[in-house]
Write a protein that holds these residues in place. Structure first.
Motif, mmCIF file in Angstrom:
data_model
loop_
_atom_site.group_PDB
_atom_site.id
_atom_site.type_symbol
_atom_site.label_atom_id
_atom_site.label_comp_id
_atom_site.label_asym_id
_atom_site.label_seq_id
_atom_site.Cartn_x
_atom_site.Cartn_y
_atom_site.Cartn_z
ATOM 1 N N LEU A 1 0.825 -1.209 0.000
ATOM 2 C CA LEU A 1 0.000 0.000 0.000
ATOM 3 C C LEU A 1 0.860 1.259 0.000
ATOM 4 O O LEU A 1 0.600 2.210 -0.742
ATOM 5 N N ALA A 2 1.904 1.267 0.843
ATOM 6 C CA ALA A 2 2.759 2.455 0.952
ATOM 7 C C ALA A 2 3.476 2.743 -0.358
ATOM 8 O O ALA A 2 3.495 3.886 -0.843
ATOM 9 N N LYS A 3 4.075 1.727 -0.949
ATOM 10 C CA LYS A 3 4.791 1.939 -2.211
ATOM 11 C C LYS A 3 3.844 2.381 -3.320
ATOM 12 O O LYS A 3 4.193 3.229 -4.150
ATOM 13 N N SER A 4 2.650 1.825 -3.322
ATOM 14 C CA SER A 4 1.677 2.193 -4.354
ATOM 15 C C SER A 4 1.222 3.633 -4.197
ATOM 16 O O SER A 4 1.100 4.375 -5.176
ATOM 17 N N ALA A 5 0.962 4.035 -2.946
ATOM 18 C CA ALA A 5 0.531 5.410 -2.706
ATOM 19 C C ALA A 5 1.632 6.402 -3.065
ATOM 20 O O ALA A 5 1.362 7.478 -3.620
ATOM 21 N N LEU A 6 2.877 6.064 -2.762
ATOM 22 C CA LEU A 6 3.988 6.955 -3.097
ATOM 23 C C LEU A 6 4.189 7.042 -4.606
ATOM 24 O O LEU A 6 4.548 8.104 -5.131
ATOM 25 N N PRO B 1 15.050 -5.245 17.144
ATOM 26 C CA PRO B 1 15.583 -4.820 15.843
ATOM 27 C C PRO B 1 15.769 -5.962 14.848
ATOM 28 O O PRO B 1 15.579 -5.771 13.648
ATOM 29 N N ALA B 2 16.110 -7.168 15.330
ATOM 30 C CA ALA B 2 16.366 -8.287 14.423
ATOM 31 C C ALA B 2 15.108 -8.773 13.721
ATOM 32 O O ALA B 2 15.188 -9.447 12.693
ATOM 33 N N SER B 3 13.923 -8.458 14.265
ATOM 34 C CA SER B 3 12.685 -8.944 13.655
ATOM 35 C C SER B 3 12.036 -7.957 12.704
ATOM 36 O O SER B 3 10.969 -8.226 12.185
ATOM 37 N N VAL B 4 12.679 -6.840 12.436
ATOM 38 C CA VAL B 4 12.094 -5.827 11.557
ATOM 39 C C VAL B 4 12.292 -6.244 10.091
ATOM 40 O O VAL B 4 13.418 -6.230 9.583
ATOM 41 N N ILE B 5 11.210 -6.614 9.446
ATOM 42 C CA ILE B 5 11.264 -6.994 8.033
ATOM 43 C C ILE B 5 11.272 -5.716 7.175
ATOM 44 O O ILE B 5 10.612 -4.739 7.498
ATOM 45 N N PHE B 6 12.026 -5.735 6.092
ATOM 46 C CA PHE B 6 12.095 -4.623 5.131
ATOM 47 C C PHE B 6 12.687 -3.340 5.729
ATOM 48 O O PHE B 6 12.392 -2.241 5.274
ATOM 49 N N ARG B 7 13.537 -3.448 6.746
ATOM 50 C CA ARG B 7 14.095 -2.241 7.366
ATOM 51 C C ARG B 7 14.788 -1.363 6.337
ATOM 52 O O ARG B 7 14.531 -0.148 6.255
ATOM 53 N N ASP B 8 15.677 -1.939 5.524
ATOM 54 C CA ASP B 8 16.425 -1.140 4.554
ATOM 55 C C ASP B 8 15.495 -0.538 3.498
ATOM 56 O O ASP B 8 15.679 0.618 3.080
ATOM 57 N N LEU C 1 12.323 0.249 3.848
ATOM 58 C CA LEU C 1 11.562 1.332 4.475
ATOM 59 C C LEU C 1 12.435 2.571 4.654
ATOM 60 O O LEU C 1 11.977 3.703 4.413
ATOM 61 N N ASP C 2 13.680 2.368 5.083
ATOM 62 C CA ASP C 2 14.587 3.504 5.233
ATOM 63 C C ASP C 2 14.803 4.203 3.888
ATOM 64 O O ASP C 2 14.845 5.442 3.809
ATOM 65 N N GLY C 3 14.946 3.407 2.821
ATOM 66 C CA GLY C 3 15.149 3.995 1.501
ATOM 67 C C GLY C 3 13.942 4.785 1.025
ATOM 68 O O GLY C 3 14.086 5.881 0.457
ATOM 69 N N LEU C 4 12.732 4.250 1.263
ATOM 70 C CA LEU C 4 11.518 4.967 0.878
ATOM 71 C C LEU C 4 11.401 6.295 1.624
ATOM 72 O O LEU C 4 11.048 7.326 1.049
ATOM 73 N N ALA C 5 11.691 6.258 2.949
ATOM 74 C CA ALA C 5 11.605 7.483 3.748
ATOM 75 C C ALA C 5 12.630 8.515 3.285
ATOM 76 O O ALA C 5 12.353 9.722 3.267
#
Length: 355
Positions: free
Chosen positions: A140-145, A161-168, A170-174
């Motif tokens: 949804l986020a990528k589509s809206a952007l 922190p180890a359980s955060v999926i797609f961290r990189d 998400l950081d890149g999108l932000a």
């Protein structure tokens, strides 16, 4: 958390684009180890889908599991599903331990109603995810952007922190959309469980936005309570529903031996699908979906249990009765929406439309 995910509590304003009915075979282009417990499968497949939808996979030994698409149909990226291991989970264990690059998977076409309508990407959004619930939320986020104009606030809860999926990612999108995307991470190891009281201050500034919630039930309950306390309208809060498939949806459906109470005589179904009008005989003891499939009409479906709304259509002539419904609310029913996998005829002619 259940291994399978389908649509939100209410049907969409319009059903998703119809896809070919029946199983398809797709190849795994790439396998990505997102976290120690989560794997993404990038697929060689060109299927029409909407942000937030899922694929249903056949699992060896019988049965099926549904996994949300983390990709966006608006970015040109390949289709990607992401699976987080569930302790003792047959489907997630198979994907995480066995499926490899080059393997072929048998899937049903994309389905699910945790997805905006044609004009739903332009408004400001609040997205709340927990654990693997980030998968459809990321779509949804990528589509809206990519295809919308609004601002997005994303609250993402995980154990550590180890359980955060797609961290990189998400950081890149932000970083690429600093004026449109705000990402807030909630780590239970640092902040404790995300209760309604603790989330109140975080979600209150966004109470006027359409909210999309996906994750463990307690997280969604807490977020919804916090939003409602801040004045959010219940109709603008969308929740992804979790359930387990009770049958092998890849197997041919058996014709019921007894019609439900109140079902009428054998009927004719007049169906508008993909710009064409088809007529199919509808035996009293068959569901609308089974009648259409038997007549060669490629009607969409997924769970066949009245729980996902992938087969949602609208009755425009005649009447039907449903034996099960876990998705459509009173407003949907009043507008004529029904689940084809649960619908039996009450009149000798029934007109329905998809899309």
């Amino acid at each position: 958390m259940s291994e399978t995910t389908t649509g939100r509590a209410a049907a969409p304003a319009a059903p998703a684009p119809a896809a070919p009915a029946g199983p398809l075979r797709v190849r795994v282009r790439e396998r990505i180890q997102e976290t120690p417990d989560a794997v993404s499968l990038v697929l060689d497949a060109e299927l029409t889908y909407r942000p937030g939808q899922f694929l249903t996979l056949r699992i060896p030994g019988g049965g099926a599991r549904c996994y949300s698409l983390a990709s966006s149909p608006h970015t040109g990226e390949p289709m990607r599903i992401t699976v987080k291991r569930v302790p003792g989970g047959l489907g997630s264990g198979w994907v995480c331990d066995t499926v490899a690059e080059g393997d072929e998977l048998e899937v049903l076409p994309p389905a699910g109603t945790f997805t905006p309508g044609p004009d739903g990407l332009d408004g400001d959004l609040l997205l709340v995810a927990g654990g693997s619930g980030i998968t459809p939320v990321l779509s949804l986020a990528k589509s809206a952007l990519a295809a919308g104009r609004g601002r997005i606030a994303l609250l993402y809860a995980n154990r550590d922190p180890a359980s955060v999926i797609f961290r990189d990612e998400l950081d890149g999108l932000a970083a690429r959309h600093p004026d449109r995307l705000t990402v807030v991470h909630w780590l239970e190891s640092l902040r404790g469980l995300p209760t309604a009281a603790r989330l109140g201050g975080l979600v209150a500034p966004y109470a006027d936005r359409e909210a999309w919630l996906c994750g463990p039930g307690p997280l969604m309950d807490a977020a919804e309570t916090a939003l409602r306390s801040a004045g959010a309208a219940g109709a603008r809060i969308r929740r992804e529903r979790y359930f387990s498939l009770g049958a092998d949806v890849f197997a041919p459906a058996a014709t019921p031996t007894d019609a439900p109470p109140g079902a009428g005589v054998d009927a004719v179904a007049v169906v508008q699908l993909d710009g064409e009008t088809r007529t199919a005989p509808w035996p009293r003891r068959a569901t609308l979906l089974d009648a259409l499939l038997a007549a060669g009409v490629e009607a969409p479906y997924s769970c066949r249990e009245g729980a996902c709304a992938a087969c949602c259509c609208r009755v425009v002539e005649g009447e039907v009765t449903m034996v099960r419904n876990e998705v459509l609310d009173g407003e949907d029913l009043a507008d004529g929406y029904v689940l084809a996998c649960q619908a039996f005829p009450l009149t000798d002619r029934v007109g329905v439309t998809y899309g």
